[in-house]
Write a protein that holds these residues in place. Structure first.
Motif, short mmCIF file in Angstrom:
data_model
loop_
_atom_site.label_atom_id
_atom_site.label_comp_id
_atom_site.label_asym_id
_atom_site.label_seq_id
_atom_site.Cartn_x
_atom_site.Cartn_y
_atom_site.Cartn_z
N GLN A 174 58.71 -6.24 41.51
CA GLN A 174 59.31 -7.16 40.55
C GLN A 174 60.02 -6.40 39.42
N VAL A 175 59.40 -5.32 38.95
CA VAL A 175 60.01 -4.49 37.92
C VAL A 175 61.30 -3.86 38.44
N VAL A 176 61.25 -3.31 39.64
CA VAL A 176 62.42 -2.64 40.22
C VAL A 176 63.54 -3.63 40.48
N LEU A 212 69.79 -2.12 48.52
CA LEU A 212 70.26 -0.78 48.14
C LEU A 212 69.63 -0.37 46.80
N GLY A 213 69.60 -1.29 45.84
CA GLY A 213 69.03 -0.98 44.53
C GLY A 213 67.55 -0.64 44.61
N ILE A 214 66.81 -1.35 45.44
CA ILE A 214 65.38 -1.08 45.58
C ILE A 214 65.18 0.28 46.27
N ALA A 215 65.94 0.54 47.34
CA ALA A 215 65.84 1.83 48.03
C ALA A 215 66.19 2.97 47.07
N PHE A 216 67.22 2.76 46.27
CA PHE A 216 67.69 3.76 45.30
C PHE A 216 66.59 4.09 44.30
N GLN A 217 65.92 3.07 43.76
CA GLN A 217 64.89 3.30 42.75
C GLN A 217 63.64 3.95 43.35
N ILE A 218 63.24 3.50 44.53
CA ILE A 218 62.07 4.10 45.18
C ILE A 218 62.35 5.58 45.46
N LEU A 223 61.77 11.42 44.04
CA LEU A 223 62.38 12.66 43.57
C LEU A 223 61.67 13.22 42.35
N ASP A 224 61.01 12.34 41.59
CA ASP A 224 60.30 12.81 40.40
C ASP A 224 59.16 13.75 40.78
N VAL A 328 71.09 7.36 50.05
CA VAL A 328 70.18 7.26 48.91
C VAL A 328 68.74 7.62 49.30
N VAL A 329 68.42 7.41 50.58
CA VAL A 329 67.08 7.76 51.06
C VAL A 329 67.07 9.19 51.60
N ALA A 330 68.19 9.61 52.22
CA ALA A 330 68.25 10.96 52.79
C ALA A 330 68.10 12.03 51.72
#
Length: 333
Positions: A174-176, A212-218, A223-224, A328-330
């Motif tokens: 929900q936040v993402v 795409l936005g959810i995949a991008f944020q996850i 990456l962190d 974005v996932v690769a």
């Protein structure tokens, strides 16, 4: 696709495809961020807008309009609108998060002050609404106004959820959806709306942007913990140090024994972190396969984005958007 294209990142190919349009968008941004009476506004805005961001969100609007056969210039106004909303939220986010770095540079709140960042963000929101009104479309206004409200709602929800180890994956999603995916889905949907596309096509564009936005944020959250700080502009473990409960942590905490939960309570809820805690946190993520499971989730959302694209008209730009959802996932796989 040529070998040259295959070696180029998808957002770079989009930038090349829409270079003339993006020049017009950037000219609009520079013109509308000007202020005759408050020179600090263009100073603060230029610091962030000119910082070398990929301009991904405005390009999504141009791409969606192009796939739907649009030939006017309202897509440029909407692309500038989307970038202003994004920039405004970044200014506000950096104040809320007390951030000191953005895209490898000092944040505006650090260079100026919190008041300037908040007020200039407000100014950009106002400018964004002026731009969207100029399209003359109430539906566009409705979509982008709803997205702006959803973004703010997601940020407020994150305030209460980010340091509570009882936070669930559903709350995280929900936040993402608020803080990241809402603007992606609005950016793609309005591109179809301005082109007069059918409800089925605009719905597919919304679904693509959302996934795409959810995949991008996850992927960003992954990456962190396993990214290259030279490429990401962030230090490994920044989210842990800032006590942000991202998906890898939520997954590890859900499988934690009592000793591990005590560790998470101390480091995330109470913020009592010491030397070696980040290494221990990463060890727990590996122990519970949290990173692998998070990557699988990101790949699942990328697949949903691909499925949405299948409902759109055949177009070279549609193929670029498909490559983008894979990329974005690769980045982390």
């Amino acid at each position: 696709m040529s070998l040259d294209d295959a070696a180029t990142k998808p957002h770079d190919r989009l930038a090349r495809q829409f270079a003339p349009k993006m020049e017009a968008v950037n000219a609009l941004i520079r013109a509308r961020m000007a202020s005759e009476h408050a020179p600090r506004i263009p100073e603060v805005t230029a610091h962030l807008v000119e910082a070398g961001g990929k301009r991904l969100r405005p390009m999504l609007t141009l791409a969606a309009a192009a796939i739907c056969g649009y030939e006017g210039d309202h897509d440029e106004r909407l692309a500038a609108t989307v970038e202003f909303i994004h920039t405004a939220t970044l200014l506000h986010d950096d104040v809320v998060d007390e951030s000191g770095q953005r895209r490898g540079r000092p944040t505006a709140n650090l260079l100026w002050d919190n008041k300037s960042s908040v007020l200039v963000g407000d100014y950009l929101f106002s400018r964004s609404f002026q731009l969207m009104v100029e399209t003359g479309s109430l539906r566009v206004l409705d979509i982008l106004a709803n997205a702006s409200a959803t973004i703010a709602e997601g940020e407020v929800l994150q305030l209460t959820a980010s340091r509570d180890i009882a936070t669930t994956e559903a709350t995280y999603l929900q936040v993402v959806r608020g803080k990241t995916a809402a603007l992606f889905s609005a950016a793609t949907e309005v591109g179809g709306v301005i082109a007069g596309a059918s409800d089925e096509v605009t719905g597919a564009l919304y679904d693509y942007g959302d996934a795409l936005g959810i995949a991008f944020q996850i992927a960003d959250d992954l990456l962190d913990f396993q990214g290259d700080s030279a490429k990401t502009g962030k230090n490994v473990g920044d989210d842990f140090r800032e006590r942000k409960l991202t998906l890898p942590l939520i997954k590890a905490i859900a499988k934690a024994d009592e000793t591990e939960r005590a560790f998470w309570r101390r480091t995330i809820e109470k913020g009592a972190q010491g030397e070696g805690d980040l290494d221990h946190a990463i060890a727990l993520l590996h122990k519970h396969r949290a990173l692998e499971e998070t990557l699988a989730d990101a790949q699942g959302w990328a697949a949903r984005a691909q499925a949405a694209l299948a409902k759109l008209p055949a177009h070279p730009v549609r193929d670029m958007l498909g490559d983008l959802s894979d990329y974005v996932v690769a980045r982390v796989s």
